[in-house]
Design a protein around this motif. Structure first.
Motif, PDB file in Angstrom:
ATOM      1  N   HIS A  20       5.176  67.241  28.050  1.00  0.00           N
ATOM      2  CA  HIS A  20       6.443  67.364  28.768  1.00  0.00           C
ATOM      3  C   HIS A  20       6.410  66.217  29.782  1.00  0.00           C
ATOM      4  O   HIS A  20       5.771  66.311  30.813  1.00  0.00           O
ATOM      5  N   LEU A  33      13.333  62.472  30.426  1.00  0.00           N
ATOM      6  CA  LEU A  33      12.409  63.559  30.128  1.00  0.00           C
ATOM      7  C   LEU A  33      12.310  63.689  28.626  1.00  0.00           C
ATOM      8  O   LEU A  33      13.326  63.699  27.923  1.00  0.00           O
ATOM      9  N   GLU A  35       9.967  65.763  25.386  1.00  0.00           N
ATOM     10  CA  GLU A  35       8.992  66.786  25.040  1.00  0.00           C
ATOM     11  C   GLU A  35       8.528  66.525  23.615  1.00  0.00           C
ATOM     12  O   GLU A  35       9.344  66.372  22.707  1.00  0.00           O
ATOM     13  N   ARG A  52      19.602  69.519  26.834  1.00  0.00           N
ATOM     14  CA  ARG A  52      18.432  69.136  26.047  1.00  0.00           C
ATOM     15  C   ARG A  52      18.928  68.783  24.649  1.00  0.00           C
ATOM     16  O   ARG A  52      19.679  69.539  24.039  1.00  0.00           O
ATOM     17  N   ILE A  70      13.322  71.740  34.793  1.00  0.00           N
ATOM     18  CA  ILE A  70      14.016  70.484  34.525  1.00  0.00           C
ATOM     19  C   ILE A  70      14.816  70.045  35.752  1.00  0.00           C
ATOM     20  O   ILE A  70      14.846  68.863  36.098  1.00  0.00           O
ATOM     21  N   ASP A  73      12.382  68.634  38.081  1.00  0.00           N
ATOM     22  CA  ASP A  73      11.969  67.305  37.621  1.00  0.00           C
ATOM     23  C   ASP A  73      12.976  66.244  38.042  1.00  0.00           C
ATOM     24  O   ASP A  73      12.611  65.162  38.507  1.00  0.00           O
ATOM     25  N   SER A 148      10.295  58.649  23.811  1.00  0.00           N
ATOM     26  CA  SER A 148       9.293  59.682  24.030  1.00  0.00           C
ATOM     27  C   SER A 148       7.975  59.046  24.429  1.00  0.00           C
ATOM     28  O   SER A 148       7.700  57.883  24.114  1.00  0.00           O
TER      29      SER A 148
END
Length: 201
Positions: A20, A33, A35, A52, A70, A73, A148
């Protein structure tokens, strides 16, 4: 009373990694962000839409789950961005050059819809612009770039272009790494198209 046996877990159940990863930077995107499970991206978070986004349609139900983490974050990243001028000289700088590759999502079959995938590796920091060209002419309508994290403080990115392949195609994926303005170009031309009867088998 006999002792209960110690459960034995197969090796493949013990060595998986869920990442994450939140990244903040003085560039675009300013906050991100992603995952991933064993370096395969599951979701990225679109902060502009506060949603998301699943990498695959099968993950759509999971994508609905939000959570306070989130929002924390994002707030933490916004605070970090304000601190960046104070951290000048202490933040890792661009290292290496991005590498781009282009391939089809499905086996190549002329006249049948397919998707070109532009895979970008060796990316740090994750500030990039991806554009597609067809015979050196800019192409519109491709989707967002999925970024990512991978192990070792590095990133990878994917860009997708839906198309119907023809024998005369010449596509290019142009990746510009914003910090140093380095540009990587990967070309795709059709080769080894599979006949329909082989695909059916």
């Amino acid at each position: 009373v006999p002792e209960a046996p110690t459960p034995m877990w197969p090796d493949d159940l013990q060595n998986h990694t869920f990442l994450h990863t939140v990244y903040c930077q003085d560039g675009s995107p300013s906050v991100g962000l992603s995952e991933a499970y064993d370096e395969d991206q599951l979701f990225f978070f679109d902060f502009s839409q506060n949603t998301r986004v699943p990498r695959l349609p099968e993950f759509a139900d999971w994508a609905q789950e939000q959570g306070d983490a989130i929002l924390f974050d994002k707030e933490f990243c916004e605070w970090m961005i304000q601190q960046i001028p104070k951290l000048d000289g202490k933040i890792p700088v661009s290292r290496g050059f991005p590498i781009a590759e282009v391939f089809t999502l499905k086996p190549l079959e002329f006249g049948k819809p397919n998707t070109l995938v532009c895979f970008v590796s060796n990316l740090f920091p994750p500030m990039l612009t991806v554009n597609w060209h067809d015979h050196s002419v800019p192409v519109e309508g491709f989707g967002p770039t999925f970024v990512s994290a991978v192990d070792g403080l590095s990133f990878q990115a994917f860009s997708y272009l839906n198309f119907t392949p023809e024998p005369s195609d010449i596509f290019s994926c142009i990746v510009t790494h914003e910090p140093d303005r380095y540009t990587a170009i990967a070309y795709w031309v059709p080769r080894n198209a599979l006949p329909s009867d082989l695909l059916e088998n």
